[in-house]
Scaffold this motif. Structure first.
Motif, mmCIF file in Angstrom:
data_model
loop_
_atom_site.group_PDB
_atom_site.id
_atom_site.type_symbol
_atom_site.label_atom_id
_atom_site.label_comp_id
_atom_site.label_asym_id
_atom_site.label_seq_id
_atom_site.Cartn_x
_atom_site.Cartn_y
_atom_site.Cartn_z
ATOM 1 N N PRO A 334 0.832 -1.327 0.070
ATOM 2 C CA PRO A 334 0.006 0.023 0.019
ATOM 3 C C PRO A 334 0.808 1.245 -0.048
ATOM 4 C CG PRO A 334 0.001 -0.967 2.050
ATOM 5 C CD PRO A 334 0.700 -1.910 1.254
ATOM 6 N N ASP A 335 1.865 1.321 0.689
ATOM 7 C CA ASP A 335 2.659 2.554 0.642
ATOM 8 C C ASP A 335 3.399 2.907 -0.483
ATOM 9 O OD1 ASP A 335 2.219 3.218 3.403
ATOM 10 O OD2 ASP A 335 3.668 1.441 4.145
ATOM 11 N N ARG A 336 3.920 1.527 -1.286
ATOM 12 C CA ARG A 336 4.287 1.979 -2.612
ATOM 13 C C ARG A 336 3.523 2.625 -3.508
ATOM 14 N NH1 ARG A 336 7.091 -3.567 -5.121
ATOM 15 N NH2 ARG A 336 4.650 -3.895 -5.665
ATOM 16 N N ALA A 337 2.119 1.975 -3.494
ATOM 17 C CA ALA A 337 1.064 2.435 -4.282
ATOM 18 C C ALA A 337 0.660 3.970 -4.041
ATOM 19 C CB ALA A 337 -0.309 1.756 -3.970
ATOM 20 N N ASP A 354 -10.101 11.805 1.184
ATOM 21 C CA ASP A 354 -11.290 12.102 1.629
ATOM 22 C C ASP A 354 -11.674 11.120 2.930
ATOM 23 O OD1 ASP A 354 -13.757 13.174 1.245
ATOM 24 O OD2 ASP A 354 -14.666 11.507 0.549
ATOM 25 N N PRO A 355 -11.015 11.720 4.210
ATOM 26 C CA PRO A 355 -11.101 10.759 5.364
ATOM 27 C C PRO A 355 -12.476 10.986 5.982
ATOM 28 C CG PRO A 355 -9.870 12.755 5.791
ATOM 29 C CD PRO A 355 -10.144 12.929 4.261
ATOM 30 N N GLY A 356 -13.321 11.774 5.603
ATOM 31 C CA GLY A 356 -14.509 12.183 6.406
ATOM 32 C C GLY A 356 -15.432 11.030 6.741
ATOM 33 N N ALA A 357 -16.406 11.244 7.540
ATOM 34 C CA ALA A 357 -17.624 10.456 7.518
ATOM 35 C C ALA A 357 -18.369 10.232 6.528
ATOM 36 C CB ALA A 357 -18.315 10.492 8.889
ATOM 37 N N ASP A 358 -18.410 11.626 5.939
ATOM 38 C CA ASP A 358 -19.439 11.823 4.566
ATOM 39 C C ASP A 358 -18.476 11.970 3.433
ATOM 40 O OD1 ASP A 358 -22.218 11.883 5.793
ATOM 41 O OD2 ASP A 358 -21.120 13.302 7.006
ATOM 42 N N PRO A 359 -18.795 11.631 2.393
ATOM 43 C CA PRO A 359 -18.057 11.788 1.213
ATOM 44 C C PRO A 359 -18.043 13.403 1.066
ATOM 45 C CG PRO A 359 -19.755 10.228 0.675
ATOM 46 C CD PRO A 359 -20.003 10.622 1.983
ATOM 47 N N GLY A 360 -16.726 13.835 0.700
ATOM 48 C CA GLY A 360 -16.324 15.495 0.732
ATOM 49 C C GLY A 360 -16.655 15.861 -0.680
ATOM 50 N N ALA A 361 -16.514 17.423 -0.823
ATOM 51 C CA ALA A 361 -16.904 18.075 -1.920
ATOM 52 C C ALA A 361 -16.332 17.295 -2.879
ATOM 53 C CB ALA A 361 -16.755 19.481 -1.658
ATOM 54 N N LEU A 513 -14.158 4.470 -0.406
ATOM 55 C CA LEU A 513 -13.792 3.685 0.711
ATOM 56 C C LEU A 513 -14.386 4.191 2.031
ATOM 57 C CD1 LEU A 513 -11.144 3.770 -1.269
ATOM 58 C CD2 LEU A 513 -9.639 3.165 0.633
ATOM 59 N N PRO A 514 -14.566 3.153 2.906
ATOM 60 C CA PRO A 514 -15.178 3.466 4.151
ATOM 61 C C PRO A 514 -14.308 4.355 4.989
ATOM 62 C CG PRO A 514 -14.984 1.026 3.738
ATOM 63 C CD PRO A 514 -14.112 1.504 2.792
ATOM 64 N N ALA A 515 -14.997 5.062 5.878
ATOM 65 C CA ALA A 515 -14.359 6.302 6.695
ATOM 66 C C ALA A 515 -13.492 5.403 7.698
ATOM 67 C CB ALA A 515 -15.348 6.865 7.392
ATOM 68 N N LYS A 516 -13.815 4.247 7.937
ATOM 69 C CA LYS A 516 -12.813 3.706 9.089
ATOM 70 C C LYS A 516 -12.549 2.326 8.627
ATOM 71 C CE LYS A 516 -15.720 5.528 13.097
ATOM 72 N NZ LYS A 516 -16.474 5.361 14.148
ATOM 73 N N GLU A 517 -11.593 1.533 9.363
ATOM 74 C CA GLU A 517 -11.135 0.132 8.790
ATOM 75 C C GLU A 517 -12.175 -0.697 9.037
ATOM 76 O OE1 GLU A 517 -8.021 -2.984 10.482
ATOM 77 O OE2 GLU A 517 -7.818 -0.976 10.769
ATOM 78 N N ALA A 543 -5.914 7.356 3.566
ATOM 79 C CA ALA A 543 -4.627 6.667 3.215
ATOM 80 C C ALA A 543 -4.582 5.215 4.311
ATOM 81 C CB ALA A 543 -3.494 7.306 3.639
ATOM 82 N N GLU A 544 -5.341 5.520 5.603
ATOM 83 C CA GLU A 544 -5.100 4.483 6.386
ATOM 84 C C GLU A 544 -6.136 3.269 6.294
ATOM 85 O OE1 GLU A 544 -5.314 7.749 7.082
ATOM 86 O OE2 GLU A 544 -3.517 8.074 8.214
ATOM 87 N N ALA A 545 -7.394 3.657 5.632
ATOM 88 C CA ALA A 545 -8.329 2.848 5.086
ATOM 89 C C ALA A 545 -7.833 1.949 3.826
ATOM 90 C CB ALA A 545 -9.638 3.282 4.628
ATOM 91 N N PHE A 546 -7.070 2.556 3.089
ATOM 92 C CA PHE A 546 -6.514 1.954 1.865
ATOM 93 C C PHE A 546 -5.579 1.158 2.258
ATOM 94 C CE2 PHE A 546 -2.973 1.691 -1.305
ATOM 95 C CZ PHE A 546 -3.923 1.567 -2.460
ATOM 96 N N ARG A 547 -4.475 1.630 3.247
ATOM 97 C CA ARG A 547 -3.420 0.696 3.804
ATOM 98 C C ARG A 547 -3.962 -0.707 4.474
ATOM 99 N NH1 ARG A 547 -1.292 4.502 6.054
ATOM 100 N NH2 ARG A 547 0.327 5.000 4.780
#
Length: 580
Positions: A334-337, A354-361, A513-517, A543-547
Motif C-alpha cells: 500500500p505504501d508503494r502505491a 477524503d477521510p471524513g465520515a461523509d463523502p467530501g466535496a 472507501l469506508p471512513a473507518k477500517e 490512506a489508513e483505510a487503503f493501507r
C-alpha cells in the motif's frame, strides 16, 4: 463476508445451536458433550454465515482451554450429533480426520464437488502438463494445447489477460475435431454472460467462417442454464438429468459459491468438457466457499495439469496506472502505491484524500461530473436505448459497504434526490412516485417469468406514449420494457457494492472507501474494485483505510483442496487398476 449481516448470522447460529443441543439431550448424550456441542454448533454455523465451509477445531479450543484436541474430538463424537466422514448415520455435523467441523450440507457439497472435478480432470491424452505462461513463445497456443488434454480446464488471469482469446481458439480446435459439438456459454450474472458472448464474438472474428457459424449465439446465467425451480437450491438439470451439451464455458468462475459450483459440475455430462475462466485474485463468492481460488491453486493441487495461469494484461500494460495499481495491491504494497497515486503520477488513476465520515466535496464533484454524459443522454432520449445504456456504463460509483454515509444506501438516496432535481425531466411524475426518467435500478431477486435475475441492471425511460417503463438489455442486443410495478425486489443503482460489480466493466469509476477500517475491506475487494475500470479509476478515502485493506487478505476455512487431492488420488488409482 456473506450476504447475511453479522447479527442475522448470529441469530441463525444461536437457533441452530439450541436445536442440536436439544436434540442431543433427547438422545441422552452426556451433559459435558452437549456443552461442547452447543458452542461448536454456534461457531460452525456462524462461520458459514461469514463464507467459511468449515470450522477448524483449533478455533474451538479457545472456548475450552482445559481440554486437549483429542478430548474435544471425543466430546463432539459422543454428542450423537457429530459423525465421522464414513458414518452411516446422517447427523447434522461432520468432523473429519483433519479436525475440521462441518455442517453436513457443506461437507457433502465439498465431497461431491471434489469427486466431480477429479473425475473430469483425468487426461484425455497422456502426459498431463502443468503450464505457466510466463516464458512461452506462444502462450495462448500452449494454453489451448493444455486445455485439449482434459475434460476440465481452469484458466486464471486478470482483466485483459487473454482468457477469452484462448477460449475462442480452444472452441475452434474442438469444432474442427467435431463440427457437431454442442457448446454452451454461461456466467453467474446476466451482465457477465452478455459480456462473455460479446467478447467471444470479437475474438472469433479471425476464425474461419465455418467455425464462427457454429459458435453459440447466446450466453446464459448459470441459474437459467440449470433451470431454476420453485424449490430453493434445486434445479431441473442435475446428475440424473444432465445438460444437453458437449462443452460448457463458464466465465467469472471466481464468483461461484460451493453450492452453485457443485450443482453446475454435476449437471455437466460426464463426457463433456468444462472450461472455467476466472481471476484467482478477485473477491470470493458472497455465499459459502472460495472454490475458484482453491482449485486454481498454484501449489499442492492435483488439478495443476488442468490449470493455466495467465500473467500480464493486454488491457492494462505493466506501465499503465490501473495495471500498476492492481499489481501493488496484489503484492500487498500500500505504501508503494500511495507514493505515486496520491501525487497524481498516472493519468488513469486519481486519489482523493477524503477521510471524513461523509463523502467530501471533491468526491461528490467527481460523481456528478462522471454522471453528466449519462444525464445528457436521458434528457435527449427518443428511442436510442442502447446509447443510454452505454452512457450508464461509462461511469459508476462503487462502495465497499451498504450501510454508513459512505455506503450504497446513503449514496443512492443522496444521488437519487440530486440527480432527479438536476434532470427536472418533463415526464417525471413528481414526488408521489419513486420512478423518474433515468433512474437506474438493480434487480435483487430472480424472476424467471420476467427473465430478470439478481444483479441485472435496468433503466427507467419513457415510452412513446410518455408512460414510464424499466428497460433491460436482452442477450441478442435488443431491449425489452417491464412495467415498474411488476419488478421483483430492486434498488437504485447509482452506487453499487463491489460484490455486485463483479462481472461488469465500466469505462471510468469512483471507488468510495469506508471512513473507518472495516473487516469487509480486504485486498481482493480493493483489487476487484480497481480492475472494474477500463480507462480511469478514482479512489476517495483515507490512506489508513487503503493501507489496512491492502494488507488484509480474505481467509476462508475450507477442506476442498485436500478433498480434491484425495479424490484425484483415488481416481488415479482406479485408472491404474483398470489399465492393468
Amino acid at each position: 463476508m456473506n450476504a447475511r449481516t453479522a447479527p442475522e448470522s448470529s441469530d441463525l447460529a444461536a437457533g441452530f445451536a439450541a436445536h442440536v443441543a436439544g436434540w442431543a439431550a433427547r438422545r441422552n448424550a452426556p451433559a459435558e458433550a452437549i456443552a461442547v456441542l452447543r458452542q461448536a454448533a454456534w461457531r460452525v454455523s456462524f462461520a458459514a454465515g461469514r463464507g467459511n465451509v468449515c470450522l477448524p477445531l483449533a478455533e474451538l479450543i479457545e472456548e475450552f482451554p482445559e481440554k486437549s484436541m483429542a478430548e474435544l474430538r471425543d466430546a463432539l463424537l459422543s454428542s450423537r450429533m457429530v459423525g465421522a466422514p464414513d458414518s452411516q448415520e446422517a447427523l447434522p455435523l461432520v468432523l473429519d480426520p483433519a479436525n475440521r467441523l462441518y455442517l453436513r450440507r457443506y461437507f457433502d457439497y465439498e465431497t461431491r464437488f471434489a469427486a466431480s472435478l477429479a473425475c473430469r480432470a483425468v487426461s484425455v491424452k497422456q502426459e498431463p502438463m502443468q503450464l505457466s505462461l510466463d516464458d512461452q513463445p506462444d502462450s495462448q497456443g500452449a494454453a489451448v494445447d493444455s486445455a485439449m488434454r482434459c475434460r476440465l480446464s481452469i484458466i486464471s488471469g486478470g482483466p485483459g489477460a487473454g482468457k477469452t482469446t484462448i477460449v475462442a481458439r480452444l472452441l475452434a480446435r474442438i469444432l474442427e475435431e467435431n463440427p457437431a459439438t454442442r457448446i454452451a456459454l454461461a456466467a453467474p450474472t446476466g451482465k457477465a454472460a452478455a459480456r462473455l458472448l460479446d467478447t467471444l464474438r470479437e475474438r472469433a472474428a479471425q476464425l474461419p467462417q465455418k467455425v464462427r457459424a457454429r459458435l453459440p449465439n447466446e450466453a446464459h446465467t448459470i441459474h437459467r442454464l440449470l433451470g431454476v425451480t420453485g424449490a430453493e437450491g434445486r434445479f431441473r438439470h442435475h446428475a440424473a438429468n444432465p445438460l444437453a451439451l458437449d462443452a460448457l464455458i463458464v466465465d467469472e468462475a471466481s464468483m461461484l459459491d460451493l453450492s452453485l459450483a457443485v450443482h453446475l459440475a454435476e449437471a455437466v455430462p460426464e463426457g463433456a468438457r468444462l472450461v472455467l475462466l476466472g481471476d484467482k485474485d478477485q473477491l470470493a463468492a458472497v455465499e459459502v466457499g472460495s472454490v475458484f481460488a482453491e482449485f486454481a491453486a498454484r501449489e499442492g493441487s492435483r488439478l495443476a495439469h488442468c490449470v493455466v495461469w495467465l500473467t500480464g494484461s493486454y488491457r492494462f500494460p505493466a506501465g499503465s496506472g490501473i495495471g500498476r495499481l492492481a499489481a501493488d495491491i496484489n503484492a500487498g504494497e500500500p505504501d508503494r502505491a500511495l507514493e505515486w497515486i496520491a501525487p497524481g503520477a498516472a493519468e488513469s488513476v486519481r486519489w482523493i484524500d477524503d477521510p471524513g465520515a461523509d463523502p467530501g466535496a471533491a468526491a461528490l464533484d467527481c460523481i456528478f461530473g462522471g454522471y453528466a454524459p449519462y444525464l445528457e443522454k436521458v434528457r435527449a432520449y427518443r428511442d436510442d436505448t442502447a446509447e443510454v445504456f452505454r452512457a450508464l456504463d461509462g461511469f459508476r460509483v462503487l462502495c465497499a459497504v451498504r450501510e454508513s454515509a459512505r455506503g450504497v444506501r446513503a449514496l443512492n438516496a443522496l444521488l437519487s434526490r440530486r440527480v432527479r432535481a438536476a434532470l427536472d425531466h418533463p415526464l417525471d411524475p413528481g414526488p408521489r412516485s419513486q420512478w423518474y426518467p433515468g433512474r437506474p435500478v438493480m434487480i435483487l431477486r430472480n424472476d424467471p417469468v420476467l427473465r430478470v435475475f439478481n444483479g441485472d441492471t435496468g433503466v427507467c425511460l419513457p415510452g412513446a406514449d410518455g408512460s414510464l417503463a424499466v428497460w433491460f438489455a436482452d442477450r441478442d442486443g435488443a431491449f425489452r420494457a417491464i412495467a415498474p410495478a411488476r419488478l421483483p425486489e430492486h434498488e437504485d443503482a447509482w452506487a453499487i457494492t463491489v460484490h455486485k460489480a463483479q462481472g461488469s466493466e465500466f469505462e471510468t469509476l469512483l471507488f468510495v472507501l469506508p471512513a473507518k477500517e472495516s473487516p469487509v475491506m480486504v485486498r481482493e475487494l480493493l483489487y476487484t474494485a480497481v480492475t472494474r475500470a477500463r480507462t480511469h479509476v478514482t479512489l476517495a478515502g483515507s490512506a489508513e483505510a487503503f493501507r489496512a485493506a491492502c494488507l488484509r487478505r480474505t481467509e476462508r476455512h475450507t477442506g476442498l483442496l485436500e478433498k480434491i487431492n484425495e479424490a484425484a488420488a483415488a481416481q488415479g488409482a482406479g485408472v491404474l487398476r483398470r489399465a492393468t
